[in-house]
Design an enzyme around this catalytic site. Structure first.
Site, PDB file in Angstrom:
ATOM      1  N   ILE A  96     -47.231  19.998  21.307  1.00 43.94           N
ATOM      2  CA  ILE A  96     -46.592  21.491  20.942  1.00 43.94           C
ATOM      3  C   ILE A  96     -45.457  21.184  19.992  1.00 43.94           C
ATOM      4  CG2 ILE A  96     -44.966  23.207  21.936  1.00 43.94           C
ATOM      5  CD1 ILE A  96     -47.712  22.891  23.209  1.00 43.94           C
ATOM      6  N   CYS A 117     -48.843  27.973  28.781  1.00 41.80           N
ATOM      7  CA  CYS A 117     -49.941  28.249  27.897  1.00 41.80           C
ATOM      8  C   CYS A 117     -50.550  29.698  28.772  1.00 41.80           C
ATOM      9  CB  CYS A 117     -50.880  27.427  27.543  1.00 41.80           C
ATOM     10  SG  CYS A 117     -51.144  26.049  28.850  1.00 41.80           S
ATOM     11  N   HIS A 149     -49.485  29.741  39.361  1.00 43.60           N
ATOM     12  CA  HIS A 149     -49.128  30.487  38.212  1.00 43.60           C
ATOM     13  C   HIS A 149     -48.772  31.852  38.457  1.00 43.60           C
ATOM     14  CE1 HIS A 149     -52.108  27.308  37.683  1.00 43.60           C
ATOM     15  NE2 HIS A 149     -51.774  27.038  36.525  1.00 43.60           N
ATOM     16  N   HIS A 153     -58.350  26.639  28.142  1.00 45.89           N
ATOM     17  CA  HIS A 153     -58.654  27.276  29.374  1.00 45.89           C
ATOM     18  C   HIS A 153     -59.407  28.567  29.400  1.00 45.89           C
ATOM     19  CE1 HIS A 153     -55.069  24.627  30.775  1.00 45.89           C
ATOM     20  NE2 HIS A 153     -54.394  25.190  29.843  1.00 45.89           N
ATOM     21  N   GLN A 192     -54.645  25.763  24.851  1.00 46.61           N
ATOM     22  CA  GLN A 192     -53.361  25.433  25.562  1.00 46.61           C
ATOM     23  C   GLN A 192     -52.608  24.781  24.492  1.00 46.61           C
ATOM     24  OE1 GLN A 192     -56.496  24.286  25.904  1.00 46.61           O
ATOM     25  NE2 GLN A 192     -56.183  21.996  25.521  1.00 46.61           N
TER      26      GLN A 192
HETATM   27  P1  NAD Z   1     -46.788  15.576  24.538  1.00 48.04           P
HETATM   28  O1  NAD Z   1     -46.771  14.482  25.546  1.00 48.04           O
HETATM   29  O2  NAD Z   1     -47.740  15.844  23.552  1.00 48.04           O
HETATM   30  O3  NAD Z   1     -45.672  15.492  23.417  1.00 48.04           O
HETATM   31  C1  NAD Z   1     -44.130  15.286  23.981  1.00 48.04           C
HETATM   32  C2  NAD Z   1     -43.456  14.444  22.863  1.00 48.04           C
HETATM   33  O4  NAD Z   1     -42.154  14.010  23.297  1.00 48.04           O
HETATM   34  C3  NAD Z   1     -44.199  12.855  22.836  1.00 48.04           C
HETATM   35  O5  NAD Z   1     -44.178  12.784  21.466  1.00 48.04           O
HETATM   36  C4  NAD Z   1     -43.445  12.092  23.486  1.00 48.04           C
HETATM   37  O6  NAD Z   1     -43.357  10.694  22.870  1.00 48.04           O
HETATM   38  C5  NAD Z   1     -41.991  12.807  23.132  1.00 48.04           C
HETATM   39  N1  NAD Z   1     -41.042  12.490  24.168  1.00 48.04           N
HETATM   40  C6  NAD Z   1     -40.978  11.796  25.224  1.00 48.04           C
HETATM   41  N2  NAD Z   1     -39.682  11.439  25.877  1.00 48.04           N
HETATM   42  C7  NAD Z   1     -38.982  12.046  25.004  1.00 48.04           C
HETATM   43  C8  NAD Z   1     -37.417  12.088  24.695  1.00 48.04           C
HETATM   44  N3  NAD Z   1     -36.534  11.769  25.886  1.00 48.04           N
HETATM   45  N4  NAD Z   1     -36.957  12.803  23.824  1.00 48.04           N
HETATM   46  C9  NAD Z   1     -37.792  13.212  22.823  1.00 48.04           C
HETATM   47  N5  NAD Z   1     -39.019  13.217  22.918  1.00 48.04           N
HETATM   48  C10 NAD Z   1     -39.614  12.504  23.565  1.00 48.04           C
HETATM   49  O7  NAD Z   1     -46.457  16.884  25.436  1.00 48.04           O
HETATM   50  P2  NAD Z   1     -46.677  18.363  24.986  1.00 48.04           P
HETATM   51  O8  NAD Z   1     -47.996  18.651  25.564  1.00 48.04           O
HETATM   52  O9  NAD Z   1     -46.370  18.755  23.734  1.00 48.04           O
HETATM   53  O10 NAD Z   1     -45.967  19.140  26.235  1.00 48.04           O
HETATM   54  C11 NAD Z   1     -44.441  19.467  25.706  1.00 48.04           C
HETATM   55  C12 NAD Z   1     -43.993  20.680  26.739  1.00 48.04           C
HETATM   56  O11 NAD Z   1     -44.839  21.698  26.332  1.00 48.04           O
HETATM   57  C13 NAD Z   1     -44.096  20.241  28.160  1.00 48.04           C
HETATM   58  O12 NAD Z   1     -43.146  21.007  28.832  1.00 48.04           O
HETATM   59  C14 NAD Z   1     -45.521  21.002  28.503  1.00 48.04           C
HETATM   60  O13 NAD Z   1     -45.613  21.546  29.692  1.00 48.04           O
HETATM   61  C15 NAD Z   1     -45.482  22.406  27.620  1.00 48.04           C
HETATM   62  N6  NAD Z   1     -46.764  22.781  27.183  1.00 48.04           N
HETATM   63  C16 NAD Z   1     -47.809  22.023  26.969  1.00 48.04           C
HETATM   64  C17 NAD Z   1     -49.011  22.818  26.667  1.00 48.04           C
HETATM   65  C18 NAD Z   1     -50.141  21.694  26.434  1.00 48.04           C
HETATM   66  O14 NAD Z   1     -51.368  22.037  26.697  1.00 48.04           O
HETATM   67  N7  NAD Z   1     -50.031  20.407  25.706  1.00 48.04           N
HETATM   68  C19 NAD Z   1     -49.211  23.925  26.496  1.00 48.04           C
HETATM   69  C20 NAD Z   1     -48.096  24.907  26.957  1.00 48.04           C
HETATM   70  C21 NAD Z   1     -46.753  24.079  27.137  1.00 48.04           C
END
Ligand code: NAD
Length: 337
Positions: free
Chosen positions: A12, A140, A194, A220, A301
């Site tokens: 994201i 998402c 959800h 999804h 997503q």
């Molecule tokens: P991701 O794992 O792809 O990315 C998260 C990033 O944060 C990684 O690069 C990780 O190394 C880094 N990270 C870990 N600990 C950290 C810290 N303490 N400080 C800074 N960075 C740190 O995760 P994502 O899929 O991008 O999800 C991020 C958020 O978005 C979550 O809340 C998730 O639920 C939400 N989200 C994800 C999706 C999806 O499908 N991927 C969709 C909508 C919302």
């Protein structure tokens, strides 16, 4: 210029950073990462200043040939707004950091709703985030459902939503997620969590949801039934949904019969990372029976929440109203197929 820091540069975060960089009224103050992996190198190539999310790990970036501009605290101090896109649960841990610098923060849907003052969807409740110190852009799936419910509720009134969410097992790069060869009722409890999440946007909405997980990574898919407050025709609903800028009503005849072809379509269209920011809703599936509406939609997503994050930044900084922000975000990143 609104200076935006992105803490957590993964699926994201990297998309939000690129969307912010495309805005005429915003700039990327920097991004914070825990490790100097391939995404860190991409960030540097894109010209984003790199900050170490974990100060003790800062030397690892230098060892990998990546110059850091400082540690995450400095980014938080420097930015007008922070987008926290760290993994679920870490955002809540970071909340006190943002508060200590009085930097408004945008959290993501993996966090509990209590992480922020308001849960956010630009189409449904932009004004609720106006001037807020903290906002949670909903997940998402909740974003996809909220974009659908908002116009239906305004136009016809919604009595009840029932939605079955066929969920991708993991994102393409999440090789340890699954199932790899199964179909799981997930969560097995009914209704699933959800529905309550959608109620963080529409507190009075009656909604029941059920979820499954399948061996897919692309998108999804939602099977939705909405009981409206008045009789409707499929043609009228279709017209309404076609007028929504973040809903793509898939026309008949294109052969876009599933998530695979939709993703191909996005790549062919030159979309960055093959992203589909819009709900992709099959026009042929829109069916009505009295007050009941049925349809299928797919949600990408990895990207549907990205324009919502950009709008949330404008809402917390009180820099544009909903209509203006949504239009500007759509135009600059290219929403609309
Ligand atoms: P991701 O794992 O792809 O990315 C998260 C990033 O944060 C990684 O690069 C990780 O190394 C880094 N990270 C870990 N600990 C950290 C810290 N303490 N400080 C800074 N960075 C740190 O995760 P994502 O899929 O991008 O999800 C991020 C958020 O978005 C979550 O809340 C998730 O639920 C939400 N989200 C994800 C999706 C999806 O499908 N991927 C969709 C909508 C919302």
């Amino acid at each position: 210029m609104i200076r935006v820091g992105v803490n957590g540069y993964g699926t994201i975060g990297k998309r939000v950073a690129d969307a912010v960089a495309a805005q005429p009224d915003m700039e990327v103050a920097g991004v914070a990462k825990t490790q100097p992996n391939f995404e860190a190198h991409t960030a540097v190539e894109r010209g984003y200043s790199m900050y170490a999310a974990i100060p003790e790990r800062a030397p690892l970036f230098g060892d990998a040939g990546i110059e850091t501009a400082g540690v995450v605290d400095e980014l938080v101090a420097d930015a007008d707004v922070i987008v926290d896109a760290t993994p679920s649960g870490i955002g809540a841990e970071n909340r006190s950091l943002y508060a200590s610098y009085d930097t408004p923060a945008i959290f993501q849907g993996g966090e509990d709703a209590s992480v922020a003052q308001v849960s956010f969807n630009a189409r449904a409740n932009y004004d609720a985030a106006w001037g807020a110190d903290s906002v949670r852009v909903v997940s998402c799936n909740t974003t996809g459902l909220s974009r659908l419910v908002a116009p239906l509720d305004e136009e016809y009134g919604v009595e009840k939503v029932r939605a079955t969410l066929v969920r991708r097992g993991g994102d393409p790069s999440q090789h340890s997620r699954g199932p790899i060869n199964d179909i799981l009722p997930n969560p097995i409890e009914i209704p699933s969590h959800h529905g309550p999440d959608v109620q963080t946007i529409f507190p009075d909405l009656s909604i029941d949801t059920m979820g499954l997980k399948v061996p897919a990574t692309l998108m999804h898919v939602h099977a939705v039934n909405v009981t409206l407050e008045s009789d409707v025709t499929a043609a009228h609903v279709r017209q309404l949904l076609e007028s929504q800028s973040r809903i793509y009503v898939i026309p008949e005849g294109l052969g876009l019969d599933g998530a695979g072809k939709l993703k191909d379509f996005a790549l062919d269209a030159g979309r960055p990372r093959g992203d589909l920011w819009e709900n992709c809703l099959w026009g042929e599936s829109i069916a009505t029976e009295g007050r009941d509406l049925y349809l299928f939609q797919a949600v990408h997503q990895e990207s549907d929440v990205v324009p919502e994050n950009v709008d949330a930044i404008r809402a917390v900084t009180e820099s544009a109203d909903a209509e203006e922000s949504i239009e500007r975000t759509n135009r600059t990143i290219g929403v609309g197929l």
